[in-house]
Design a protein around this motif. Structure first.
Motif, PDB file in Angstrom:
ATOM      1  N   ASP A 173      14.065   8.071  36.282  1.00 27.44           N
ATOM      2  CA  ASP A 173      15.482   7.466  36.190  1.00 27.44           C
ATOM      3  C   ASP A 173      16.278   8.094  34.877  1.00 27.44           C
ATOM      4  N   LYS A 220      19.557   7.972  34.003  1.00 26.36           N
ATOM      5  CA  LYS A 220      20.866   7.298  33.456  1.00 26.36           C
ATOM      6  C   LYS A 220      20.691   6.867  32.173  1.00 26.36           C
ATOM      7  N   PHE A 280      10.185   5.285  35.932  1.00 26.00           N
ATOM      8  CA  PHE A 280       9.853   6.260  37.173  1.00 26.00           C
ATOM      9  C   PHE A 280       9.066   5.675  38.129  1.00 26.00           C
ATOM     10  N   PRO A 311      21.354  12.198  37.437  1.00 27.00           N
ATOM     11  CA  PRO A 311      20.961  10.981  37.755  1.00 27.00           C
ATOM     12  C   PRO A 311      19.357  10.913  37.605  1.00 27.00           C
ATOM     13  N   PHE A 312      18.774  11.811  37.920  1.00 27.85           N
ATOM     14  CA  PHE A 312      17.298  11.945  38.339  1.00 27.85           C
ATOM     15  C   PHE A 312      16.579  12.971  37.752  1.00 27.85           C
ATOM     16  N   SER A 322      15.234  18.124  35.633  1.00 27.21           N
ATOM     17  CA  SER A 322      16.478  17.217  35.521  1.00 27.21           C
ATOM     18  C   SER A 322      17.508  18.025  36.624  1.00 27.21           C
ATOM     19  N   GLN A 367      17.943   8.824  45.996  1.00 27.50           N
ATOM     20  CA  GLN A 367      18.603   7.636  45.764  1.00 27.50           C
ATOM     21  C   GLN A 367      18.098   6.198  46.323  1.00 27.50           C
ATOM     22  N   ALA A 374      15.158   5.487  44.361  1.00 23.91           N
ATOM     23  CA  ALA A 374      15.692   4.875  43.177  1.00 23.91           C
ATOM     24  C   ALA A 374      15.913   3.250  43.283  1.00 23.91           C
ATOM     25  N   LYS A 375      16.904   2.933  44.625  1.00 25.25           N
ATOM     26  CA  LYS A 375      17.164   1.741  44.842  1.00 25.25           C
ATOM     27  C   LYS A 375      16.280   0.816  45.033  1.00 25.25           C
ATOM     28  N   PHE A 394      14.082   0.908  40.904  1.00 20.10           N
ATOM     29  CA  PHE A 394      14.639   0.893  39.587  1.00 20.10           C
ATOM     30  C   PHE A 394      15.411  -0.613  39.574  1.00 20.10           C
TER      31      PHE A 394
END
Length: 129
Positions: free
Chosen positions: A19, A21, A40, A70-71, A86, A122, A125-126, A129
């Protein structure tokens, strides 16, 4: 800066999704260095292989002059880091590091392979994270 070729990624057995962000490194090539303590998730098996397959097939294209990833991704074989980078879908570029060398790759972020990779990351990640 030298160019990276995602198609040359060797066999892997694990991938870390990082992550990025909120990170603000001094250089666009510094995201992965700045992400040493970032959240991560490590994936193996079919998911890791799917990420590696999509990474290898990112189609080349021109880039924009920015980098808002974003990642990040770290690719491993036998717990050895092979390459990390990245990835920015807004700017069509990857800033990678392989064997201590900073590299860049410009890709078509709208291509179906690129979009499939973004959607997969995504989703991971959802869930993580």
């Amino acid at each position: 800066m030298d160019y990276y070729a995602p198609s040359q990624l060797p066999d892997i057995d694990a991938v870390e999704l990082v992550d990025l962000k909120g990170l603000q490194p001094n250089l666009v090539s510094g995201y992965m260095e700045a992400a040493k303590n970032a959240p991560f998730v490590r994936v193996k098996g079919d998911t890791a292989q799917q990420i590696a397959h999509l990474w290898r097939h990112l189609p080349p294209d021109g880039q924009m002059r920015c980098h808002y990833p974003p990642f990040g991704l770290r690719f491993y074989a036998d717990n050895k880091l092979l390459v990390q980078g990245s990835v920015c879908w807004e700017c069509n570029n990857i800033h990678a590091e392989e064997n201590g060398k900073n590299l860049v790759y410009e890709f078509d972020a709208q291509h179906p392979h690129s979009q499939e990779l973004l959607i997969l990351l995504q989703l991971l990640a959802k869930q993580s994270f």
